[in-house]
Design a protein around this motif. Sequence first.
Motif, PDB file in Angstrom:
ATOM      1  N   ARG A   1       2.769  10.452  -9.521  1.00  5.81           N
ATOM      2  CA  ARG A   1       1.986  10.745 -10.726  1.00  5.81           C
ATOM      3  C   ARG A   1       1.246  12.073 -10.588  1.00  5.81           C
ATOM      4  N   GLU A   2       0.823  12.392  -9.368  1.00  5.76           N
ATOM      5  CA  GLU A   2       0.117  13.653  -9.096  1.00  5.76           C
ATOM      6  C   GLU A   2       1.083  14.808  -8.847  1.00  5.76           C
ATOM      7  N   ARG A   3       2.383  14.500  -8.783  1.00  2.00           N
ATOM      8  CA  ARG A   3       3.410  15.496  -8.456  1.00  2.00           C
ATOM      9  C   ARG A   3       3.111  16.161  -7.108  1.00  2.00           C
TER      10      ARG A   3
ATOM     11  N   PRO B   1      14.167   7.402  -8.004  1.00  2.00           N
ATOM     12  CA  PRO B   1      14.098   6.555  -6.802  1.00  2.00           C
ATOM     13  C   PRO B   1      12.728   5.896  -6.614  1.00  2.00           C
ATOM     14  N   ILE B   2      11.669   6.570  -7.021  1.00  5.93           N
ATOM     15  CA  ILE B   2      10.337   5.987  -6.864  1.00  5.93           C
ATOM     16  C   ILE B   2      10.113   4.866  -7.873  1.00  5.93           C
ATOM     17  N   VAL B   3      10.608   5.025  -9.080  1.00  3.18           N
ATOM     18  CA  VAL B   3      10.501   3.955 -10.078  1.00  3.18           C
ATOM     19  C   VAL B   3      11.257   2.707  -9.596  1.00  3.18           C
ATOM     20  N   ALA B   4      12.360   2.900  -8.904  1.00  2.00           N
ATOM     21  CA  ALA B   4      13.162   1.776  -8.406  1.00  2.00           C
ATOM     22  C   ALA B   4      12.574   1.145  -7.138  1.00  2.00           C
ATOM     23  N   LEU B   5      11.629   1.819  -6.497  1.00  2.00           N
ATOM     24  CA  LEU B   5      11.125   1.372  -5.200  1.00  2.00           C
ATOM     25  C   LEU B   5      10.373   0.039  -5.267  1.00  2.00           C
TER      26      LEU B   5
ATOM     27  N   GLN C   1       0.830  -1.212   0.000  1.00  9.98           N
ATOM     28  CA  GLN C   1       0.000   0.000   0.000  1.00  9.98           C
ATOM     29  C   GLN C   1       0.861   1.257   0.000  1.00  9.98           C
ATOM     30  N   SER C   2       1.921   1.256   0.805  1.00 10.56           N
ATOM     31  CA  SER C   2       2.802   2.426   0.869  1.00 10.56           C
ATOM     32  C   SER C   2       3.455   2.704  -0.482  1.00 10.56           C
ATOM     33  N   VAL C   3       3.961   1.661  -1.123  1.00 16.00           N
ATOM     34  CA  VAL C   3       4.599   1.830  -2.434  1.00 16.00           C
ATOM     35  C   VAL C   3       3.577   2.383  -3.436  1.00 16.00           C
ATOM     36  N   ALA C   4       2.368   1.838  -3.433  1.00 18.92           N
ATOM     37  CA  ALA C   4       1.322   2.315  -4.354  1.00 18.92           C
ATOM     38  C   ALA C   4       0.976   3.784  -4.086  1.00 18.92           C
ATOM     39  N   LYS C   5       0.905   4.172  -2.818  1.00 19.81           N
ATOM     40  CA  LYS C   5       0.595   5.573  -2.473  1.00 19.81           C
ATOM     41  C   LYS C   5       1.719   6.511  -2.904  1.00 19.81           C
TER      42      LYS C   5
ATOM     43  N   SER D   1      14.632   0.502   3.461  1.00 22.06           N
ATOM     44  CA  SER D   1      14.428   1.522   4.483  1.00 22.06           C
ATOM     45  C   SER D   1      15.156   2.814   4.112  1.00 22.06           C
ATOM     46  N   SER D   2      16.369   2.681   3.629  1.00 25.42           N
ATOM     47  CA  SER D   2      17.153   3.853   3.221  1.00 25.42           C
ATOM     48  C   SER D   2      16.520   4.568   2.032  1.00 25.42           C
ATOM     49  N   ALA D   3      16.039   3.795   1.065  1.00 25.84           N
ATOM     50  CA  ALA D   3      15.385   4.399  -0.107  1.00 25.84           C
ATOM     51  C   ALA D   3      14.118   5.138   0.316  1.00 25.84           C
ATOM     52  N   ALA D   4      13.340   4.535   1.213  1.00 25.01           N
ATOM     53  CA  ALA D   4      12.122   5.179   1.693  1.00 25.01           C
ATOM     54  C   ALA D   4      12.451   6.452   2.483  1.00 25.01           C
TER      55      ALA D   4
END
Length: 137
Positions: A47-49, A100-104, A37-41, A74-77
């Motif tokens: 996408r909404e910037r 970084p978000i694309v890699a998450l 859920q966190s990754v999706a949010k 954890s570091s990426a987040a």
Amino acid sequence: MELESELIDWTVYTETRSALGPDFVRILGYFREDGTQSVAKIEAAMRERDAAKMVIPAHTLKGEAAQFGAVKLSSAAETIELTARKYVEYHQSPEELLEPIVALRPMFEETLADLDRESSPVIQRQANGFGRRASGF
């Protein structure tokens, strides 16, 4: 023998597994659900910037990942969280966070796979062929 991985600090993982005892698998399941859920949010916020919408899910993911020794995740987040906070403060769009978000998500999925392999040796053995019926019989 523990898995070698740059994604997981196996000492932290072992300590958490020991501390949680029989609840470990259930709590790992919560991490899977909450993390998904966190990754999706975070992705939706990108996408909404909208940097403000990234902060809480990134913070949640950071803490839950750290609990299981998922240090890279954890570091990426944390990077996403702190950078998003900066963008909120300066009223800027979070364009810098796109990579970084694309890699998450792939990192989250790989982390879960490592945790699953380590926490469920029966599944690992079955995946390696033990317990399968021989074909042709």
